[in-house]
Design a protein around this motif. Structure first.
Motif, PDB file in Angstrom:
ATOM      1  N   LYS A 166      27.159  56.209 -20.294  1.00  0.00           N
ATOM      2  CA  LYS A 166      26.789  57.594 -20.031  1.00  0.00           C
ATOM      3  C   LYS A 166      25.333  57.857 -20.439  1.00  0.00           C
ATOM      4  CE  LYS A 166      28.210  62.371 -20.896  1.00  0.00           C
ATOM      5  NZ  LYS A 166      29.189  63.254 -21.582  1.00  0.00           N
ATOM      6  N   GLY A 167      24.603  58.489 -19.545  1.00  0.00           N
ATOM      7  CA  GLY A 167      23.223  58.856 -19.834  1.00  0.00           C
ATOM      8  C   GLY A 167      22.228  57.716 -19.724  1.00  0.00           C
ATOM      9  N   LYS A 168      22.659  56.571 -19.214  1.00  0.00           N
ATOM     10  CA  LYS A 168      21.773  55.414 -19.108  1.00  0.00           C
ATOM     11  C   LYS A 168      21.449  55.114 -17.650  1.00  0.00           C
ATOM     12  CE  LYS A 168      23.428  53.182 -23.340  1.00  0.00           C
ATOM     13  NZ  LYS A 168      24.007  51.954 -23.938  1.00  0.00           N
ATOM     14  N   ILE A 169      20.306  54.501 -17.434  1.00  0.00           N
ATOM     15  CA  ILE A 169      19.928  54.025 -16.105  1.00  0.00           C
ATOM     16  C   ILE A 169      20.413  52.588 -15.985  1.00  0.00           C
ATOM     17  CG2 ILE A 169      18.025  53.450 -14.564  1.00  0.00           C
ATOM     18  CD1 ILE A 169      16.423  55.690 -15.852  1.00  0.00           C
ATOM     19  N   ILE A 170      21.229  52.317 -14.986  1.00  0.00           N
ATOM     20  CA  ILE A 170      21.811  50.993 -14.796  1.00  0.00           C
ATOM     21  C   ILE A 170      21.154  50.333 -13.583  1.00  0.00           C
ATOM     22  CG2 ILE A 170      23.933  49.696 -14.511  1.00  0.00           C
ATOM     23  CD1 ILE A 170      23.860  51.433 -17.028  1.00  0.00           C
ATOM     24  N   VAL A 171      20.622  49.154 -13.771  1.00  0.00           N
ATOM     25  CA  VAL A 171      20.045  48.372 -12.670  1.00  0.00           C
ATOM     26  C   VAL A 171      20.963  47.180 -12.435  1.00  0.00           C
ATOM     27  CG1 VAL A 171      18.062  47.060 -11.852  1.00  0.00           C
ATOM     28  CG2 VAL A 171      17.705  49.075 -13.291  1.00  0.00           C
ATOM     29  N   ILE A 172      21.457  47.044 -11.219  1.00  0.00           N
ATOM     30  CA  ILE A 172      22.382  45.960 -10.888  1.00  0.00           C
ATOM     31  C   ILE A 172      21.620  44.885 -10.117  1.00  0.00           C
ATOM     32  CG2 ILE A 172      24.496  45.337  -9.660  1.00  0.00           C
ATOM     33  CD1 ILE A 172      25.442  48.214 -10.063  1.00  0.00           C
ATOM     34  N   GLY A 173      21.748  43.650 -10.561  1.00  0.00           N
ATOM     35  CA  GLY A 173      21.057  42.561  -9.891  1.00  0.00           C
ATOM     36  C   GLY A 173      21.584  41.224 -10.355  1.00  0.00           C
ATOM     37  N   VAL A 180      18.127  33.568  -5.352  1.00  0.00           N
ATOM     38  CA  VAL A 180      16.717  33.641  -4.957  1.00  0.00           C
ATOM     39  C   VAL A 180      16.105  34.989  -5.326  1.00  0.00           C
ATOM     40  CG1 VAL A 180      15.097  33.006  -3.121  1.00  0.00           C
ATOM     41  CG2 VAL A 180      17.463  32.261  -2.962  1.00  0.00           C
ATOM     42  N   ASP A 181      16.369  35.443  -6.537  1.00  0.00           N
ATOM     43  CA  ASP A 181      15.771  36.695  -7.003  1.00  0.00           C
ATOM     44  C   ASP A 181      15.118  36.493  -8.368  1.00  0.00           C
ATOM     45  OD1 ASP A 181      15.054  39.381  -6.728  1.00  0.00           O
ATOM     46  OD2 ASP A 181      16.799  40.067  -7.855  1.00  0.00           O
ATOM     47  N   LEU A 182      14.573  35.303  -8.590  1.00  0.00           N
ATOM     48  CA  LEU A 182      13.837  35.014  -9.816  1.00  0.00           C
ATOM     49  C   LEU A 182      12.346  35.035  -9.488  1.00  0.00           C
ATOM     50  CD1 LEU A 182      15.992  32.127 -11.333  1.00  0.00           C
ATOM     51  CD2 LEU A 182      16.099  34.579 -11.842  1.00  0.00           C
ATOM     52  N   LYS A 183      11.577  35.789 -10.268  1.00  0.00           N
ATOM     53  CA  LYS A 183      10.162  35.992  -9.987  1.00  0.00           C
ATOM     54  C   LYS A 183       9.295  35.362 -11.074  1.00  0.00           C
ATOM     55  CE  LYS A 183      11.858  38.799  -6.862  1.00  0.00           C
ATOM     56  NZ  LYS A 183      11.979  38.387  -5.439  1.00  0.00           N
ATOM     57  N   PRO A 192      14.260  37.513 -13.812  1.00  0.00           N
ATOM     58  CA  PRO A 192      15.152  38.175 -12.849  1.00  0.00           C
ATOM     59  C   PRO A 192      14.503  39.409 -12.225  1.00  0.00           C
ATOM     60  CG  PRO A 192      16.353  37.573 -14.836  1.00  0.00           C
ATOM     61  CD  PRO A 192      14.898  37.341 -15.130  1.00  0.00           C
ATOM     62  N   GLY A 193      14.646  39.531 -10.907  1.00  0.00           N
ATOM     63  CA  GLY A 193      14.051  40.662 -10.207  1.00  0.00           C
ATOM     64  C   GLY A 193      14.533  41.997 -10.741  1.00  0.00           C
ATOM     65  N   ALA A 194      15.812  42.067 -11.138  1.00  0.00           N
ATOM     66  CA  ALA A 194      16.347  43.328 -11.671  1.00  0.00           C
ATOM     67  C   ALA A 194      15.599  43.749 -12.931  1.00  0.00           C
ATOM     68  CB  ALA A 194      17.839  43.175 -11.960  1.00  0.00           C
ATOM     69  N   LEU A 195      15.175  42.770 -13.744  1.00  0.00           N
ATOM     70  CA  LEU A 195      14.451  43.101 -14.972  1.00  0.00           C
ATOM     71  C   LEU A 195      13.026  43.562 -14.673  1.00  0.00           C
ATOM     72  CD1 LEU A 195      15.562  40.441 -17.606  1.00  0.00           C
ATOM     73  CD2 LEU A 195      16.400  42.762 -17.232  1.00  0.00           C
TER      74      LEU A 195
END
Length: 205
Positions: A166-173, A180-183, A192-195
């Motif tokens: 609750k009250g947090k921003i959640i990024v899913i990835g 293929v989402d490592l930068k 990780p792209g999500a980070l």
């Protein structure tokens, strides 16, 4: 409103408008229909790299234009922060984008000549920088299954307590190499792209 956003200034464009407009897009890919039905507003998740292949900055908005329509798409970080505020609106001064709201908030986003937010990367484990909590998707699925089946009545006994979100921003990835989402970033060759998006959100806040 669901698809795009109204950019702060009308023509003549500012230097920030010009910088972003030079990278306009003619097409886009939408999420699967099942996801689209649940999404109140959209954002763009494109990550850009410098000439050496390293990601050091994030776009704030994307200009989409074809022969039928033209609009601005907010980046994930911009949309996520705006959705935490009360009736947010955008304003800009030279080199800075401001997110304002009805309660007096003024979040300033400094941008480089390309209209990008230069990222400040955090060193894990330090007191002066945030540690992003990474929750495996298996814990989310297991907790949801237990709640839906009625096996657990106390959320604190679940692998993931939903009340803690609750009250947090959640990024899913994803963080698996096969997705293929490592930068490549200044702090890691496999970030990780999500980070990257989480870093941008934290920088803005």
């Amino acid at each position: 409103e669901r698809f795009g956003l109204r950019w702060p200034l009308e023509p003549p464009p500012s230097s920030l408008d010009k910088a972003i407009a030079t990278r306009h897009y003619k097409d886009y890919a939408l999420p699967a229909p099942a996801y689209m039905a649940k999404i109140p507003r959209l954002h763009a998740v494109t990550v850009e790299r410098d000439r050496d292949g390293v990601s050091r900055a994030m776009p704030i908005a994307f200009y989409f234009k074809n022969d039928r329509t033209a609009t601005w798409l907010p980046a994930l970080a911009l949309r996520a922060v705006m959705d935490t505020l009360d009736h947010p609106r955008l304003a800009q001064t030279d080199g800075t984008l401001h997110i304002l709201d009805a309660k007096g908030a003024d979040l300033a986003i400094p941008t480089d000549p390309r209209g990008m937010l230069r990222l400040h990367f955090y060193k894990p484990g330090t007191q002066v920088t945030p540690d992003f909590e990474i929750v495996p998707m298996s814990a989310v699925i297991a907790s949801a299954a237990k709640l839906q089946s009625g096996d657990v009545s106390d959320p604190a006994k679940l692998p993931l307590n939903p009340l803690e979100l609750k009250g947090k921003i959640i990024v899913i990835g994803g963080s698996a190499a096969g997705l293929v989402d490592l930068k490549s970033t200044p702090v890691s060759p496999a970030f990780p792209g999500a980070l990257l998006h989480a870093t941008a959100i934290s920088n803005i806040l």
